[in-house]
Design an enzyme around this catalytic site. Sequence first.
Site, PDB file in Angstrom:
ATOM      1  N   GLY A   1       0.800  -1.222   0.000  1.00  0.00           N
ATOM      2  CA  GLY A   1       0.000   0.000   0.000  1.00  0.00           C
ATOM      3  C   GLY A   1       0.825   1.261   0.000  1.00  0.00           C
ATOM      4  O   GLY A   1       1.988   1.264  -0.379  1.00  0.00           O
ATOM      5  N   SER A   2       0.199   2.336   0.462  1.00  0.00           N
ATOM      6  CA  SER A   2       0.784   3.678   0.360  1.00  0.00           C
ATOM      7  C   SER A   2       2.069   3.814   1.166  1.00  0.00           C
ATOM      8  O   SER A   2       2.197   3.263   2.258  1.00  0.00           O
ATOM      9  CB  SER A   2      -0.228   4.702   0.866  1.00  0.00           C
ATOM     10  OG  SER A   2       0.408   5.938   1.077  1.00  0.00           O
ATOM     11  N   SER A   3       3.021   4.595   0.627  1.00  0.00           N
ATOM     12  CA  SER A   3       4.275   4.841   1.340  1.00  0.00           C
ATOM     13  C   SER A   3       4.056   5.742   2.548  1.00  0.00           C
ATOM     14  O   SER A   3       4.943   5.894   3.382  1.00  0.00           O
ATOM     15  CB  SER A   3       5.331   5.412   0.404  1.00  0.00           C
ATOM     16  OG  SER A   3       5.033   6.740   0.060  1.00  0.00           O
ATOM     17  N   VAL A   4       2.868   6.349   2.658  1.00  0.00           N
ATOM     18  CA  VAL A   4       2.522   7.111   3.862  1.00  0.00           C
ATOM     19  C   VAL A   4       2.462   6.163   5.068  1.00  0.00           C
ATOM     20  O   VAL A   4       2.531   6.594   6.217  1.00  0.00           O
ATOM     21  CB  VAL A   4       1.175   7.858   3.658  1.00  0.00           C
ATOM     22  CG1 VAL A   4       0.724   8.560   4.916  1.00  0.00           C
ATOM     23  CG2 VAL A   4       1.328   8.870   2.532  1.00  0.00           C
ATOM     24  N   GLY A   5       2.393   4.867   4.800  1.00  0.00           N
ATOM     25  CA  GLY A   5       2.452   3.855   5.849  1.00  0.00           C
ATOM     26  C   GLY A   5       3.635   4.061   6.784  1.00  0.00           C
ATOM     27  O   GLY A   5       3.560   3.738   7.976  1.00  0.00           O
TER      28      GLY A   5
END
Lengths: 150, 390
Positions: free
Chosen positions: A76-80
């Site tokens: 998923g998102s690199s904001v993870g």
Amino acid sequence: MKARSISDTSLSAGTIKARCIVEPSRRITGEILFTSQPIAFLQGVDPEIGMVSDKKHELYGKAFSGKILVFPNAVGSSVGAYVIYRLAKNHVGPKAMINQNSDIITASGCAISRIPLFDLPDSDIGGLREMKRVELLKTGTIRSLEGNEK
Amino acid sequence: MYLTKSEEKAVSGEHGRALELAYRVLLAIGRLSNAEKLIPIKWAHVSGVSYLTIGDYGLDFLRGISKEKNAKFRVFTTVNPCGMDIENWDCLDIPADYAEKQLRIINAYEKLGIASSFTCIPFESYKVPVRGTHVSWAESSAAIYANSILDLRTNRESAVSALASALTGKTVYSELHIDENRKPTIAIKVNLGRVFKGSLDFGILGYFAGKRTKGVVQFRGIPSTNSIDESKALCAALGTVGSTGMFTVGNSSNLETIDFSKKDYEEIFDNISDSETGEAVVFGCPQMTIEELYRLSKAVRGKKFKRKCIVFCSSKIYELAKSRGYAEAIEHSGAVFVRDSCADFTPLISSLNVDSVTTDSVKGAHYMKSVHGVKVALKNVESIVEENTS
């Protein structure tokens, strides 16, 4: 990076040689929290309570706090990465993480949160499922404590 | 991974907490890719600016970092679009609490030191370094453009890794920074039986290549003199669905070759374009270049949009367009500029309250569908103007 040795990869002896991505500042011991499913930190984890919030995930409802979290890799998102930071800041994150093949989300998230991270590019993380408690050494060694830990 | 004495000191915290965290990120990523060392860069492009994407978690981290001593960007740093038009947000139905948090993120970045424009096409507004220069760019479309069109060297960085590069002036020497990894490993041959032209065609090709290939891809049978706009559309679509950080245009033999036929084109088009028409028109994903604004200003001269039309570009390009009279011509047609912002990651599209939009952007279509739940009519710019103005 120096070539790593895989010669001492040995499950039978209760030790595994891992690759150290974020090194612990000291020896760490803890209970394994194992999943064979990848984790999406941005939408699949609640960083306020410190557990997987995706109801379909096998770790749903199990707290990370104090555990050594073992999962294949993040998706998923690199904001993870920022979600991992929030977990640590809220003191509900795992003590350490172990991946099969780590990824930029988990690596950067653990790096900014000072959560030790190992991965096992040369051996199966499935071997950790059987280990209840382990210790992680700065050198990258994972050793089963098999309930002998005082 | 080899670290210099000074880098080792930074990792151990001797140069302050911001640098410690930044070097720890580079060290961790370096270990992932078995990199031998860090190298200096000339330019960092940081993503993770819109509050809609990074949320409170990112805001919290950035504010913390920006307050640390010694925390400043050590190389020229540009940032991605933010989640609203900073000058004009209150006219565009942006909720006040959202705006306040967006402004806090911007303040944190400004404190660290960024170029004035919020843009996903930084190469359009700032002087590009000489070929072969190492940079560290997040925003997949920009990173692919940097490697493929500008011949700069960058990996596809994440928000956090590009931030670490901005703080340290360095990146990990791996993957596309190393010459031998920049050769194509697979080719796509374009054969549609017609002229291949315009941002929509290039966007569909990028989508096909992203879905079908990994690693550096070579395109055959496309014009070698693409416009910036066409290349930009190709890079954007390729980055949206693919993992590669680079393509080439050429004709080298000995590569496994996949054909891109009329049937492939139509399949992708039908898959993405799920509406005949849109209730609003969206231009500028990635943000519009000055050439695109010039052409749009010519196309809409003397016409009025029958539906809402939103044009995304950076404030710097907007000022340039204004000085040349393009902006006025476009605004006269009823279109509204939203500056320094992004079609995909702002609350704007949701707050338009429409069920469908028309756009020429494959990347925009992908994200507007998944983030805002609208249907998309995909068309080329000429048809969009034709059908939506009177």
